[in-house]
Design an enzyme around this catalytic site. Structure first.
Site, PDB file in Angstrom:
ATOM      1  N   ASP A 168       0.855  -1.193   0.000  1.00 20.78           N
ATOM      2  CA  ASP A 168       0.000   0.000   0.000  1.00 20.78           C
ATOM      3  C   ASP A 168       0.891   1.244   0.000  1.00 20.78           C
ATOM      4  OD1 ASP A 168      -3.207   0.547   0.987  1.00 20.78           O
ATOM      5  OD2 ASP A 168      -1.788   2.213   1.139  1.00 20.78           O
ATOM      6  N   ILE A 169       0.485   2.227  -0.753  1.00 20.79           N
ATOM      7  CA  ILE A 169       1.280   3.464  -0.895  1.00 20.79           C
ATOM      8  C   ILE A 169       1.271   4.293   0.398  1.00 20.79           C
ATOM      9  CG2 ILE A 169      -0.498   5.071  -1.751  1.00 20.79           C
ATOM     10  CD1 ILE A 169       1.516   5.757  -4.036  1.00 20.79           C
ATOM     11  N   ASN A 177     -12.944  -3.294   2.237  1.00 21.54           N
ATOM     12  CA  ASN A 177     -13.939  -2.236   2.372  1.00 21.54           C
ATOM     13  C   ASN A 177     -14.903  -2.307   1.202  1.00 21.54           C
ATOM     14  OD1 ASN A 177     -12.672  -1.200   4.715  1.00 21.54           O
ATOM     15  ND2 ASN A 177     -11.212  -0.075   3.468  1.00 21.54           N
ATOM     16  N   GLN A 180     -14.705   2.463   1.041  1.00 17.19           N
ATOM     17  CA  GLN A 180     -13.943   2.024  -0.130  1.00 17.19           C
ATOM     18  C   GLN A 180     -13.624   3.219  -1.019  1.00 17.19           C
ATOM     19  OE1 GLN A 180     -15.961  -0.851  -2.627  1.00 17.19           O
ATOM     20  NE2 GLN A 180     -14.117  -1.345  -3.765  1.00 17.19           N
ATOM     21  N   HIS A 217     -10.236  -5.368  -3.334  1.00 20.00           N
ATOM     22  CA  HIS A 217      -8.891  -5.531  -2.770  1.00 20.00           C
ATOM     23  C   HIS A 217      -8.998  -5.906  -1.312  1.00 20.00           C
ATOM     24  CE1 HIS A 217     -10.006  -1.259  -2.474  1.00 20.00           C
ATOM     25  NE2 HIS A 217      -9.306  -1.211  -1.346  1.00 20.00           N
ATOM     26  N   HIS A 248      -6.944  -5.714   2.196  1.00 17.44           N
ATOM     27  CA  HIS A 248      -5.830  -5.143   2.937  1.00 17.44           C
ATOM     28  C   HIS A 248      -5.278  -6.243   3.840  1.00 17.44           C
ATOM     29  CE1 HIS A 248      -6.912  -0.773   2.236  1.00 17.44           C
ATOM     30  NE2 HIS A 248      -8.092  -1.330   2.015  1.00 17.44           N
TER      31      HIS A 248
HETATM   32  P1  AMP Z   1      -9.856   1.455   0.179  1.00 20.89           P
HETATM   33  O1  AMP Z   1     -10.126   2.666   1.016  1.00 20.89           O
HETATM   34  O2  AMP Z   1     -10.233   0.168   0.872  1.00 20.89           O
HETATM   35  O3  AMP Z   1     -10.438   1.569  -1.206  1.00 20.89           O
HETATM   36  O4  AMP Z   1      -8.281   1.369   0.058  1.00 20.89           O
HETATM   37  C1  AMP Z   1      -7.566   1.881  -1.015  1.00 20.89           C
HETATM   38  C2  AMP Z   1      -6.102   1.766  -0.644  1.00 20.89           C
HETATM   39  O5  AMP Z   1      -5.330   1.939  -1.816  1.00 20.89           O
HETATM   40  C3  AMP Z   1      -5.626   2.810   0.362  1.00 20.89           C
HETATM   41  O6  AMP Z   1      -5.089   2.153   1.518  1.00 20.89           O
HETATM   42  C4  AMP Z   1      -4.567   3.583  -0.412  1.00 20.89           C
HETATM   43  O7  AMP Z   1      -3.480   3.985   0.402  1.00 20.89           O
HETATM   44  C5  AMP Z   1      -4.140   2.585  -1.460  1.00 20.89           C
HETATM   45  N1  AMP Z   1      -3.575   3.148  -2.677  1.00 20.89           N
HETATM   46  C6  AMP Z   1      -4.077   4.168  -3.423  1.00 20.89           C
HETATM   47  N2  AMP Z   1      -3.299   4.360  -4.497  1.00 20.89           N
HETATM   48  C7  AMP Z   1      -2.308   3.448  -4.442  1.00 20.89           C
HETATM   49  C8  AMP Z   1      -1.176   3.139  -5.276  1.00 20.89           C
HETATM   50  N3  AMP Z   1      -0.927   3.829  -6.395  1.00 20.89           N
HETATM   51  N4  AMP Z   1      -0.364   2.130  -4.899  1.00 20.89           N
HETATM   52  C9  AMP Z   1      -0.596   1.443  -3.781  1.00 20.89           C
HETATM   53  N5  AMP Z   1      -1.635   1.672  -2.955  1.00 20.89           N
HETATM   54  C10 AMP Z   1      -2.474   2.668  -3.284  1.00 20.89           C
END
Ligand code: AMP
Length: 110
Positions: free
Chosen positions: A28-29, A82, A89, A95, A97
């Site tokens: 995760d970023i 989520n 979400q 996805h 986590h």
């Molecule tokens: P959600 O809120 O469950 O949709 O989680 C989306 C997740 O994606 C968050 O934890 C973000 O930090 C992560 N995220 C968004 N963009 C990227 C990216 N380019 N690379 C890796 N993780 C990302």
């Protein structure tokens, strides 16, 4: 295309953990724990509501491979998906986590 579709297509970089023909796992970023990895199907599926039992079974096997690769299978981890607006979400692509690497407080978001 959403962000995760772009990652699958190779249009955006990711810090890859594991990949096969159907699934991808990457860091995760914005990590919320010492280890925070996302496991996704390459196929565009919006969320858990839309996944079939067959694909979910394969997804479970993949997640277990990922936690073995990360070395957290026995120490423990948290698995979260989520769903939709009230689920928080942000990315409309299924996805999971995977959070670990330390004892985690609940909830993980402060
Ligand atoms: P959600 O809120 O469950 O949709 O989680 C989306 C997740 O994606 C968050 O934890 C973000 O930090 C992560 N995220 C968004 N963009 C990227 C990216 N380019 N690379 C890796 N993780 C990302």
């Amino acid at each position: 295309m959403n962000i995760f579709e772009k990652i699958v297509a190779g249009e955006l970089p990711c810090k890859k953990v594991l990949e096969n023909s159907k699934f991808l796992a990457f860091h995760d970023i914005a990590p919320k724990a010492p280890i925070h990895v996302l496991a996704i199907p390459k196929q565009c599926i919006k969320d858990f509501n839309a996944v079939t039992p067959d694909l979910m079974a394969e997804m479970s096997d993949f997640i277990l491979e990922v936690v073995e690769e990360l070395g957290i299978k026995d120490s423990g981890y948290r698995l979260i998906t989520n769903i939709g607006k009230d689920g928080g979400q942000e990315v409309p692509h299924l996805h999971f986590h995977i959070l670990g690497g330390a004892p985690l407080h609940w909830p993980y978001l402060a």
